[in-house]
Design a protein around this motif. Structure first.
Motif, short mmCIF file in Angstrom:
data_model
loop_
_atom_site.label_atom_id
_atom_site.label_comp_id
_atom_site.label_asym_id
_atom_site.label_seq_id
_atom_site.Cartn_x
_atom_site.Cartn_y
_atom_site.Cartn_z
N LYS A 108 45.71 37.91 36.51
CA LYS A 108 47.27 37.80 36.57
C LYS A 108 47.56 39.71 35.92
O LYS A 108 47.21 39.13 34.18
N ILE A 109 47.59 40.25 36.70
CA ILE A 109 48.44 41.52 35.82
C ILE A 109 49.90 41.41 36.54
O ILE A 109 50.88 41.62 35.34
N ALA A 110 50.72 41.01 37.56
CA ALA A 110 52.62 40.32 36.95
C ALA A 110 52.57 39.83 38.44
O ALA A 110 51.62 39.41 39.00
N PRO A 111 53.22 38.31 39.04
CA PRO A 111 53.37 38.13 39.76
C PRO A 111 52.89 38.91 41.12
O PRO A 111 53.03 39.80 41.32
N ARG A 112 51.64 37.74 41.79
CA ARG A 112 51.23 38.27 42.69
C ARG A 112 50.63 38.93 43.03
O ARG A 112 49.13 39.98 43.59
N LEU A 113 50.01 39.81 41.19
CA LEU A 113 49.27 41.23 41.67
C LEU A 113 48.39 40.58 40.52
O LEU A 113 48.02 40.34 39.10
N ALA A 114 46.84 41.17 40.87
CA ALA A 114 45.96 40.03 39.82
C ALA A 114 44.68 41.87 40.24
O ALA A 114 44.93 42.29 40.90
N LEU A 115 43.94 41.89 39.30
CA LEU A 115 42.74 42.09 38.46
C LEU A 115 41.34 41.52 39.14
O LEU A 115 41.59 40.09 39.12
N VAL A 116 41.00 42.00 40.31
CA VAL A 116 39.78 41.52 40.79
C VAL A 116 38.35 41.72 39.92
O VAL A 116 38.10 42.69 39.62
N ASP A 117 37.38 40.36 39.75
CA ASP A 117 36.39 40.33 39.36
C ASP A 117 35.41 40.94 40.20
O ASP A 117 34.97 40.11 41.31
N LEU A 118 35.02 41.74 40.25
CA LEU A 118 34.14 42.95 41.48
C LEU A 118 32.78 41.98 41.25
O LEU A 118 32.23 42.43 42.54
N ARG A 119 32.54 41.61 40.56
CA ARG A 119 30.76 40.79 40.26
C ARG A 119 30.92 39.15 41.42
O ARG A 119 30.40 38.68 41.25
N ALA A 120 33.27 38.91 41.13
CA ALA A 120 32.88 37.59 42.52
C ALA A 120 32.38 38.28 43.50
O ALA A 120 31.43 39.07 44.03
N GLU A 121 32.10 37.39 44.62
CA GLU A 121 31.35 37.09 45.97
C GLU A 121 32.22 36.80 46.34
O GLU A 121 33.54 36.47 46.52
N PRO A 122 33.02 38.06 47.92
CA PRO A 122 34.50 38.69 48.61
C PRO A 122 34.45 36.87 49.10
O PRO A 122 35.79 37.05 49.05
N SER A 123 33.91 36.06 49.22
CA SER A 123 34.22 35.22 50.50
C SER A 123 34.69 34.40 49.58
O SER A 123 35.61 33.25 50.19
N GLU A 124 34.48 33.88 48.55
CA GLU A 124 35.11 33.63 47.36
C GLU A 124 36.32 33.49 47.86
O GLU A 124 37.54 32.23 47.10
N LEU A 125 36.79 34.78 47.88
CA LEU A 125 38.80 34.57 47.43
C LEU A 125 39.05 35.56 49.20
O LEU A 125 40.33 35.51 49.03
N GLU A 126 38.44 35.23 50.06
CA GLU A 126 38.92 35.62 51.42
C GLU A 126 40.42 34.51 51.25
O GLU A 126 41.33 35.18 51.69
N ASP A 127 40.68 33.73 50.72
CA ASP A 127 42.08 32.84 51.77
C ASP A 127 42.61 33.14 49.97
O ASP A 127 43.88 32.24 50.36
N ARG A 128 42.69 33.63 49.32
CA ARG A 128 43.23 33.65 48.07
C ARG A 128 43.94 35.03 48.13
O ARG A 128 45.19 35.34 47.38
N LEU A 129 43.50 35.95 48.64
CA LEU A 129 43.93 37.84 48.50
C LEU A 129 44.98 37.87 49.85
O LEU A 129 43.76 37.36 50.94
N ALA A 130 46.17 38.16 49.85
CA ALA A 130 46.69 38.95 51.58
C ALA A 130 46.21 40.34 51.06
O ALA A 130 46.04 40.92 52.22
N GLY A 131 45.52 40.71 50.44
CA GLY A 131 44.91 42.31 50.62
C GLY A 131 44.24 42.80 48.74
O GLY A 131 44.32 42.11 47.57
N MET A 132 43.55 44.05 49.32
CA MET A 132 43.65 44.88 47.90
C MET A 132 43.30 46.05 47.79
O MET A 132 43.23 46.54 48.98
N ARG A 133 42.92 47.28 46.52
CA ARG A 133 42.47 48.23 46.99
C ARG A 133 41.63 48.66 46.45
O ARG A 133 41.39 47.57 44.74
N LEU A 134 41.16 49.59 45.94
CA LEU A 134 39.68 49.75 45.31
C LEU A 134 40.23 50.83 44.31
O LEU A 134 40.10 51.84 45.11
#
Length: 198
Positions: A108-134
């Motif tokens: 968590k960085i701020a409400p609804r804003l997170a740093l994403v661990d890019l070692r994770a499987e993207p499919s694990e986060l499909e239901d948890r993220l509304a969008g992201m940037r790299l």
């Protein structure tokens, strides 16, 4: 410059994780002109963050194609700052109601804003993220350096909104962020990158 006086005259927020640094109108550093920086860490040793306003011409598909389904359009790599541009950071806006666990791949960085661990499987986060940037690279300040720049009127500190990270390509994030600040900052929201261009 008058921009220095403008920011010096306003009530100041303290820099902290989840805050934005908004570049002063007419900032002397061309590298950070009309930039908005999200602070990811601020402590006695250093301040570390990413520039949200510098899109590159590199497609995410060519760098980290596995994350493409989660990346918001435009699906380009953004330049997070001048340092270590070989490394990539992911920032995401979570779906409403998503919680953050201690050992989670979302930090968590701020409400609804997170740093994403890019070692994770993207499919694990499909239901948890509304969008992201790299973001390639980052910006960093030595102890006391950012406080000096804020005192000089180079930066204004304001809370971040999760949607700041997902700003659409044609939008002007710097101008939009200025518009939601206290007066008189909205009056400067159309200030050009260079005063010579006015």
């Amino acid at each position: 410059m008058y921009a220095d006086r403008l920011f010096k005259a306003l009530e100041r927020n303290e820099p902290a994780r989840g805050q934005l640094l908004i570049a002063a109108p007419g900032m002397r550093s061309s590298e950070f002109a009309r930039s908005v920086v999200l602070i990811l860490e601020h402590n006695a040793e250093m301040t570390f963050g990413v520039v949200l306003t510098q899109r590159s011409e590199v497609a995410v598909f060519n760098v980290l194609p596995e994350w493409l389904p989660l990346v918001t359009k435009p699906q380009a790599l953004y330049i997070g700052g001048p340092l270590n541009q070989q490394s990539v950071l992911g920032l995401g806006m979570t779906q409403p109601g998503v919680t953050f666990d201690e050992d989670d791949v979302l930090s968590k960085i701020a409400p609804r804003l997170a740093l994403v661990d890019l070692r994770a499987e993207p499919s694990e986060l499909e239901d948890r993220l509304a969008g992201m940037r790299l973001f390639a690279g980052y910006a960093e300040w030595a102890p006391g350096q950012l406080e000096e720049e804020i005192a000089d009127g180079d930066w204004y500190v304001a809370p971040a909104l999760a949607q700041d990270v997902l700003t659409p390509g044609p939008a002007d994030l710097w101008g939009d962020v200025m518009k939601r600040q206290p007066m008189p900052l909205p009056l400067f929201s159309t200030f050009p990158r260079s005063a010579d261009a006015n």
